[in-house]
Write an enzyme that holds these catalytic residues in place. Structure first.
Site, PDB file in Angstrom:
ATOM      1  N   ASP A 172      59.832  41.530  64.970  1.00 15.59           N
ATOM      2  CA  ASP A 172      59.757  40.287  64.206  1.00 15.59           C
ATOM      3  C   ASP A 172      61.153  39.695  64.089  1.00 15.59           C
ATOM      4  O   ASP A 172      62.121  40.417  63.813  1.00 15.59           O
ATOM      5  CB  ASP A 172      59.195  40.547  62.808  1.00 15.59           C
ATOM      6  CG  ASP A 172      57.683  40.706  62.819  1.00 15.59           C
ATOM      7  OD1 ASP A 172      57.041  40.105  63.693  1.00 15.59           O
ATOM      8  OD2 ASP A 172      57.164  41.427  61.963  1.00 15.59           O
ATOM      9  N   THR A 196      48.832  30.418  55.376  1.00 16.37           N
ATOM     10  CA  THR A 196      48.142  31.524  56.051  1.00 16.37           C
ATOM     11  C   THR A 196      48.615  31.577  57.495  1.00 16.37           C
ATOM     12  O   THR A 196      49.111  30.583  58.047  1.00 16.37           O
ATOM     13  CB  THR A 196      46.613  31.349  56.035  1.00 16.37           C
ATOM     14  OG1 THR A 196      46.248  30.232  56.857  1.00 16.37           O
ATOM     15  CG2 THR A 196      46.090  31.143  54.616  1.00 16.37           C
ATOM     16  N   LYS A 213      53.214  20.918  54.311  1.00 17.89           N
ATOM     17  CA  LYS A 213      54.430  21.244  55.073  1.00 17.89           C
ATOM     18  C   LYS A 213      54.124  22.478  55.910  1.00 17.89           C
ATOM     19  O   LYS A 213      53.407  23.380  55.487  1.00 17.89           O
ATOM     20  CB  LYS A 213      55.626  21.506  54.152  1.00 17.89           C
ATOM     21  CG  LYS A 213      55.431  22.664  53.172  1.00 17.89           C
ATOM     22  CD  LYS A 213      56.663  22.819  52.282  1.00 17.89           C
ATOM     23  CE  LYS A 213      56.447  23.865  51.198  1.00 17.89           C
ATOM     24  NZ  LYS A 213      56.279  25.230  51.679  1.00 17.89           N
ATOM     25  N   ASP A 231      48.442  42.655  60.233  1.00 10.73           N
ATOM     26  CA  ASP A 231      49.179  43.415  61.245  1.00 10.73           C
ATOM     27  C   ASP A 231      48.491  44.739  61.579  1.00 10.73           C
ATOM     28  O   ASP A 231      48.868  45.406  62.543  1.00 10.73           O
ATOM     29  CB  ASP A 231      50.604  43.730  60.760  1.00 10.73           C
ATOM     30  CG  ASP A 231      51.503  42.508  60.752  1.00 10.73           C
ATOM     31  OD1 ASP A 231      51.327  41.649  61.635  1.00 10.73           O
ATOM     32  OD2 ASP A 231      52.373  42.416  59.877  1.00 10.73           O
ATOM     33  N   MET A 289      50.507  26.421  57.510  1.00 10.75           N
ATOM     34  CA  MET A 289      51.039  25.363  56.652  1.00 10.75           C
ATOM     35  C   MET A 289      50.583  25.619  55.220  1.00 10.75           C
ATOM     36  O   MET A 289      49.674  26.411  54.969  1.00 10.75           O
ATOM     37  CB  MET A 289      50.574  23.979  57.126  1.00 10.75           C
ATOM     38  CG  MET A 289      49.078  23.753  57.078  1.00 10.75           C
ATOM     39  SD  MET A 289      48.645  22.080  57.657  1.00 10.75           S
ATOM     40  CE  MET A 289      46.861  22.141  57.563  1.00 10.75           C
TER      41      MET A 289
END
Length: 682
Positions: free
Chosen positions: A310, A378, A395, A522, A383
């Site tokens: 990441d 999410t 946003k 994940d 957004m």
């Protein structure tokens, strides 16, 4: 946790190797491991023990010189003890680490409630809690079981489990909602849902793994054990056939010499150290504050070909801050500023808070958004925003906001793409803001690539490991950061399913993959990866799916895990090479002792000019025994790892442990022979 903290933990672990209590416990355990059931787990040590018993029987029956016979018997017995001691001291160190964890497991009383909202409260022993129960914990109380917070937010002291003194924030509905039994709530109040049965908590599993109760041999360890067993059987057949061969040349062989030859032929050094190496690998991972659920996980980490990393927290510092507002043509900067702030008032992320901070620094008036309907971010929508007073402000990622606006029948100005690309080329993240059907502009979020990370990736590349950066940024930002950090590849605008797809694609190509994750989304990728490093701060689902848990919750720890795995493999390989190489000198000690009297030409093999056949045998056996405890520190600490290619590592280890393994025993056996002459006479 800082690198200094981890280094200090390693140093404390090394010091514990020579702790008197650990040594005494290991000595006692070494005798307990003489039980046949345990010895049969190591074919090499089982044969040495069999030789010990046989030597004792031969000596007691008067078929050999008593002094020499009992000396051989004693040395063989000590050899077995030293092998047991190597394993026992590794286990004793693990038990010492487990003791500190066990102190965190307390007999607690839980406040069980009816629902996530509270309700009737019942006080019950923590041992009576079952998965699905709701428990309330207030300031100053201990968390009685593992679970997921369903209501509230609290700071929690996890030092008893992780060793990290700084409190951590745990909050319902986030990827940091997991709590661990035995930790303490420092502020506020939470309600959590129990997820573990009594005796199967995270702490219980840690203790069992650290103590080695559930340690299973890794595939490579099993393969090496089978190889050692095959070599032992082969040498056993060879030695058993020698009396018949010797009979043809008129030589009568002393059975004690045959036993000595067998023990010197079989790889006793690695046979005695192999269990300790496996246990030490998991202990070294724990010294880095990483809990490996199996020895296989540590070992596979040393073989990985691809690292999925990441960007945030691993490659960059993970502290993206809003640095500028870029309005589109016809949009006032104040309008963009105020809309971005309003959409971020309920955003708990560092990015959201930084937008509010920047807006206020630029003169925005503090407002309240009471009565607003906040839209959470999410991984699917990418957004967030707010619906308030007839206004809908969003946003998020550029493509997500464009799709949102177009879904309302509006068109987007071509200027937006230019603004996005301008911000992205600078390595920053563009966050697009829209109100209703209109795009207002772009917020620039800047992050910093970690110092030294490019050199680290260069080392990984030299070892043949490919690095892939995972980021939610757009392709231009991702490309800029990837180039700055020096990663081999990147996945931009990544979703959780993209990670899983990439892992499967790499594995289909025959590669081993490691990744980091902390959220429930994940979990599938963590379970699919060959090495799945879950963050301790993450959800219970993530921790269950991964085969390792980082107690420090540091995504960059994956690089350290790879080094621990490499060190594990290198240590086993180096000591196996040394064990096989040092057998050469023993041949030159034992063979002349067997045949030189009847075959004078065999005396030419006595290159060490050992004083007598019996001294030669004793010297070889003494060296064979002493080399095991001499190598215990190396087995437990591991061979020093220097990032380089497989060819360079092989060349280095062959020179040090191969050539060194041949030369060192010649000098040592000769020195022992001289000592025997000085003590016993020629």
């Amino acid at each position: 946790m800082s690198t200094i903290d981890t280094t200090e933990k390693r140093e404390r672990g090394d010091a514990a190797l020579f702790d008197a209590a650990v040594l005494v416990a290991a000595m006692r355990a070494a005798f307990a491991k003489l039980a046949p059931r345990h010895l049969l787990r190591s074919p090499v040590m089982a044969v040495v023990m069999g030789g010990t018993v046989l030597a004792a029987v031969i000596t007691a029956s008067g078929h050999s010189h008593a002094g020499f016979g009992w000396a051989v018997t004693a040395i063989l017995f000590v050899t077995v003890l030293f092998g047991n001691f190597a394993e026992a001291i590794a286990e004793a160190r693990g038990r010492g680490q487990a003791a500190s964890l066990r102190r965190a497991r307390k007999d607690l009383v839980a406040r069980r409630v009816e629902t996530a909202l509270g309700g009737r409260e019942t006080r019950v022993p923590a041992a009576e809690l079952r998965p699905g129960d709701y428990v309330m914990v207030s300031e100053g109380e201990f968390v009685p079981a593992d679970g997921e917070i369903v209501r509230g937010v609290a700071t929690i002291n996890e030092a008893a489990v992780t060793g990290e003194s700084a409190p951590v924030l745990r909050e319902a509905g986030t990827d940091r909602s997991g709590v661990i039994g035995g930790t303490r709530v420092l502020s506020d109040e939470i309600v959590f849902k129990v997820t573990a049965e009594p005796g199967h908590s995270f702490l219980d599993r840690m203790i069992a793994l650290v103590e080695g109760a559930n340690r299973q041999k890794t595939p490579n360890e099993i393969a090496l054990t089978l190889l050692l067993a095959a070599m032992t059987l082969t040498f056993l057949i060879v030695v058993a056939s020698l009396p018949a061969i010797a009979g043809f040349v008129g030589v009568t062989l002393d059975p004690l010499l045959l036993i000595a030859l067998l023990v010197c032929l079989i790889p006793t050094t690695i046979g005695g150290l192999l269990p300790a190496i496996g246990i030490a690998g998991m202990n070294r991972a724990l010294s880095a504050n990483v809990l490996a659920k199996s020895g296989k996980a540590v070992e596979v980490a040393g073989d990985v070909d691809v690292l999925l990393l990441d960007k945030t927290g691993t490659i960059t510092y993970g502290d993206r801050q809003a640095t500028a507002f870029h309005p589109l043509a016809g949009v006032d900067r104040v309008q963009l500023r105020d809309a971005a702030m309003l959409a971020s008032l309920a955003d708990p992320t560092p990015e959201g808070k930084s937008i509010v901070k920047l807006a206020r620094q630029q003169g925005a008036i503090a407002v309240e958004a009471e009565g607003g309907d906040f839209i959470a971010f999410t991984a699917q929508t990418r957004m967030s925003g707010v619906d308030i007073g007839g206004r809908s402000i969003r946003k998020g990622a550029g493509d997500s906001i464009v799709a949102y606006v177009q879904a309302q029948g509006a068109t987007v100005s071509p200027e937006l793409q230019g603004r996005i690309e301008e911000v992205a080329r600078g390595g920053a993240t563009p966050l697009v803001v829209a109100e209703g059907r209109h795009v207002l502009g772009v917020v620039e979020l800047s992050d910093v690539v970690k110092q030294g990370i490019k050199e680290k990736f260069a080392q990984l590349r030299a070892m043949g490991i490919k690095t892939v950066m995972i980021t939610g940024d757009n392709p231009l930002t991702a490309a800029a950061i990837a180039a700055e950090a020096g990663v081999d590849d990147y996945i931009a605008q990544a979703r959780p399913e993209d990670k899983l797809a990439r892992i499967r694609a790499e594995q289909t190509g025959g590669r081993l993959v490691a990744m980091v994750g902390d959220g429930t989304n994940d979990a599938p990728a963590l379970a699919q990866a060959d090495v799945g490093l879950a963050m301790n701060s993450g959800t219970q689902a993530a921790k269950e799916a991964g085969n390792m848990v980082d107690l420090d919750s540091d995504p960059a720890k994956l690089l350290a895990v790879v080094e621990v795995g490499k060190q594990q493999l290198i240590t086993r390989g180096a000591l196996t090479t040394f064990s096989l190489a040092n057998d050469v000198s023993k041949y030159f000690a034992i063979l002349p002792a067997l045949f030189a009297a009847a075959i004078p030409s065999m005396a030419a093999l006595n290159v060490m000019q050992l004083s007598s056949p019996r001294h030669a045998v004793l010297a070889a056996l003494i060296f064979n025994a002493l080399i095991i405890p001499a190598l215990i520190p190396l087995a437990l600490r591991g061979v020093r790892f220097r990032p380089s290619s497989a060819t360079a590592l092989l060349r280095r280890n062959m020179m040090i442990y191969g050539v060194g393994g041949v030369l060192l025993p010649f000098a040592a056996i000769k020195a022992i022979d001289l000592a025997l002459v000085a003590v016993l006479g020629a």
